[in-house]
Design a protein around this motif. Structure first.
Motif, PDB file in Angstrom:
ATOM      1  N   ASN A 191       0.998  -4.669  11.681  1.00 48.17           N
ATOM      2  CA  ASN A 191       0.818  -3.653  10.730  1.00 48.17           C
ATOM      3  C   ASN A 191      -0.705  -3.805   9.923  1.00 48.17           C
ATOM      4  OD1 ASN A 191       3.184  -2.444  11.292  1.00 48.17           O
ATOM      5  ND2 ASN A 191       4.211  -3.301   9.758  1.00 48.17           N
ATOM      6  N   ARG A 247      -2.902  -2.172  12.526  1.00 42.99           N
ATOM      7  CA  ARG A 247      -2.850  -0.713  12.641  1.00 42.99           C
ATOM      8  C   ARG A 247      -3.312   0.018  11.214  1.00 42.99           C
ATOM      9  NH1 ARG A 247       3.222  -1.528  14.787  1.00 42.99           N
ATOM     10  NH2 ARG A 247       2.632  -1.667  17.322  1.00 42.99           N
ATOM     11  N   SER A 248      -3.289  -0.573  10.109  1.00 43.92           N
ATOM     12  CA  SER A 248      -3.867   0.152   8.703  1.00 43.92           C
ATOM     13  C   SER A 248      -5.180   0.411   9.070  1.00 43.92           C
ATOM     14  CB  SER A 248      -3.355  -0.643   7.712  1.00 43.92           C
ATOM     15  OG  SER A 248      -4.129  -2.232   7.670  1.00 43.92           O
ATOM     16  N   TYR A 290      -7.206   1.810  11.368  1.00 45.84           N
ATOM     17  CA  TYR A 290      -7.480   3.003  12.144  1.00 45.84           C
ATOM     18  C   TYR A 290      -6.585   4.066  12.210  1.00 45.84           C
ATOM     19  CZ  TYR A 290      -4.554   0.702  15.842  1.00 45.84           C
ATOM     20  OH  TYR A 290      -3.401   0.258  16.584  1.00 45.84           O
ATOM     21  N   VAL A 291      -7.025   5.147  12.903  1.00 47.36           N
ATOM     22  CA  VAL A 291      -6.310   6.335  12.773  1.00 47.36           C
ATOM     23  C   VAL A 291      -4.634   6.066  13.220  1.00 47.36           C
ATOM     24  CG1 VAL A 291      -8.082   7.772  13.070  1.00 47.36           C
ATOM     25  CG2 VAL A 291      -6.985   7.071  15.137  1.00 47.36           C
ATOM     26  N   SER A 292      -3.831   6.947  13.221  1.00 45.67           N
ATOM     27  CA  SER A 292      -2.328   6.715  13.426  1.00 45.67           C
ATOM     28  C   SER A 292      -2.214   6.513  14.858  1.00 45.67           C
ATOM     29  CB  SER A 292      -1.496   7.892  12.921  1.00 45.67           C
ATOM     30  OG  SER A 292      -1.641   9.116  13.666  1.00 45.67           O
ATOM     31  N   GLU A 293      -1.244   5.911  15.204  1.00 43.96           N
ATOM     32  CA  GLU A 293      -0.747   5.731  16.883  1.00 43.96           C
ATOM     33  C   GLU A 293      -0.431   7.049  17.246  1.00 43.96           C
ATOM     34  OE1 GLU A 293      -0.968   3.293  18.739  1.00 43.96           O
ATOM     35  OE2 GLU A 293      -1.881   1.835  17.226  1.00 43.96           O
ATOM     36  N   ALA A 294       0.026   7.908  16.554  1.00 46.87           N
ATOM     37  CA  ALA A 294       0.690   9.252  16.978  1.00 46.87           C
ATOM     38  C   ALA A 294      -0.798   9.874  17.183  1.00 46.87           C
ATOM     39  CB  ALA A 294       1.239  10.139  16.000  1.00 46.87           C
ATOM     40  N   GLU A 295      -1.787   9.660  16.657  1.00 50.66           N
ATOM     41  CA  GLU A 295      -3.081  10.651  17.194  1.00 50.66           C
ATOM     42  C   GLU A 295      -3.651   9.953  18.437  1.00 50.66           C
ATOM     43  OE1 GLU A 295      -7.535  11.710  15.289  1.00 50.66           O
ATOM     44  OE2 GLU A 295      -5.872  10.911  14.003  1.00 50.66           O
TER      45      GLU A 295
END
Length: 307
Positions: free
Chosen positions: A124, A127-128, A130-135
């Protein structure tokens, strides 16, 4: 005729048919099959050898563990799918097998989730940045397109998320990883979602366990920055692509976050476009699309190469 008769003889026995039905719901280890079938290991191993010799199942050695799965060979898949039409899954034996297998898979899932939870803070933190994993995933899907029936390889599969994402497009999807712990997580996730066209196994990005010219799509999702020799990994992937197949790499643009090297074992702090395309050219693949995703401290880049 000889192939058909061998296949019929292999499948035409009660325990072996039970094994095929069990493996139709996901891969299992020898010890797990022994527990489910309540038979001795030598007897179960004998049945597995006959099924394997007939080409109906594949044997996968990972260290001291041996996994079995239904074969991906076309004739084997056709035969098994046909035979399953006549199987009464509500019969006492098969219902009992299913309950035992579900219990084993639930235990496997709990162990995997515990490992995932123990390492979640580390993932986490990255991941914080960069852009969201969904994008990222939306951009990936757009880059791949809507073609179905793909033979897919996910290198450094981790939790198996890329396999899950692309399973609707896949005739067969294989994820490889050098971490047995991560493979356990991926197996549990895929089994929980009943993604039977997806499999994982121990594998090295520098020596892919697939045939040359065999894959429609190969994915490196946030894994190449761990590589000692990223150019060698790209060359190995290029050899495994079919003509007109796609290699998609998701990674960081060049950055200066040294803590990722010190605390998270990143070997490379991102990749420049010129560097990446140069490696691709040496591997006889060409860049067809590059997409940058800004929106955080780090920039995500998606490279698409074709053979």
């Amino acid at each position: 005729m000889d192939t058909l008769l061998t296949t019929l003889r292999a499948a035409g026995e009660g325990t072996r048919l039970r094994i095929l039905v069990l493996l139709g719901e996901g891969e299992l280890m020898v010890g797990e099959l022994v527990q489910i079938l309540e038979q001795s290991q030598p007897r179960v191993s004998r049945h597995l050898k006959l099924l394997s010799d007939a080409g109906l199942i594949d044997r996968l050695q990972e260290g001291t563990q041996v996994f079995y799965r239904l074969s991906d060979r076309k004739i084997a898949k056709q035969f098994v799918n046909f035979a399953f039409n006549f199987v009464d899954r509500d019969s006492e034996a098969l219902a009992s097998d299913a309950r035992a297998a579900n219990y084993i898979r639930s235990q496997r899932f709990e162990r995997a989730q515990a490992y995932f939870k123990d390492n979640a803070d580390s993932w986490n933190e990255i991941r914080s940045l960069y852009v969201s994993e969904a994008e990222v995933e939306a951009a990936l899907l757009a880059m791949v397109g809507s073609r179905k029936g793909l033979d897919i390889l996910d290198v450094g599969t981790g939790t198996g998320r890329m396999l899950e994402l692309f399973s609707p497009l896949a005739s067969s999807a294989l994820g490889i990883d050098v971490s047995r712990e991560m493979l356990a997580v991926a197996r549990s996730q895929l089994a929980a979602k009943q993604l039977n066209n997806c499999h994982v196994q121990l594998g090295d990005m520098y020596d892919l366990p697939v045939k040359p010219d065999s894959k429609d799509l190969i994915i490196f999702h946030q894994v190449l920055h761990y590589a000692e020799q990223p150019q060698k990994a790209i060359a190995e992937a290029a050899k495994s692509l079919k003509q007109d197949g796609k290699l998609i790499i998701v990674d960081f643009a060049p950055h200066d976050r040294e803590f990722l090297r010190d605390q998270h074992a990143h070997r490379r702090l991102g990749f420049a476009e010129q560097e990446m395309t140069g490696w691709a050219e040496k591997a006889d693949i060409k860049a067809t699309d590059v997409k940058y995703l800004d929106g955080g401290e780090l920039t995500i880049v998606l490279w698409c190469f074709e053979k």
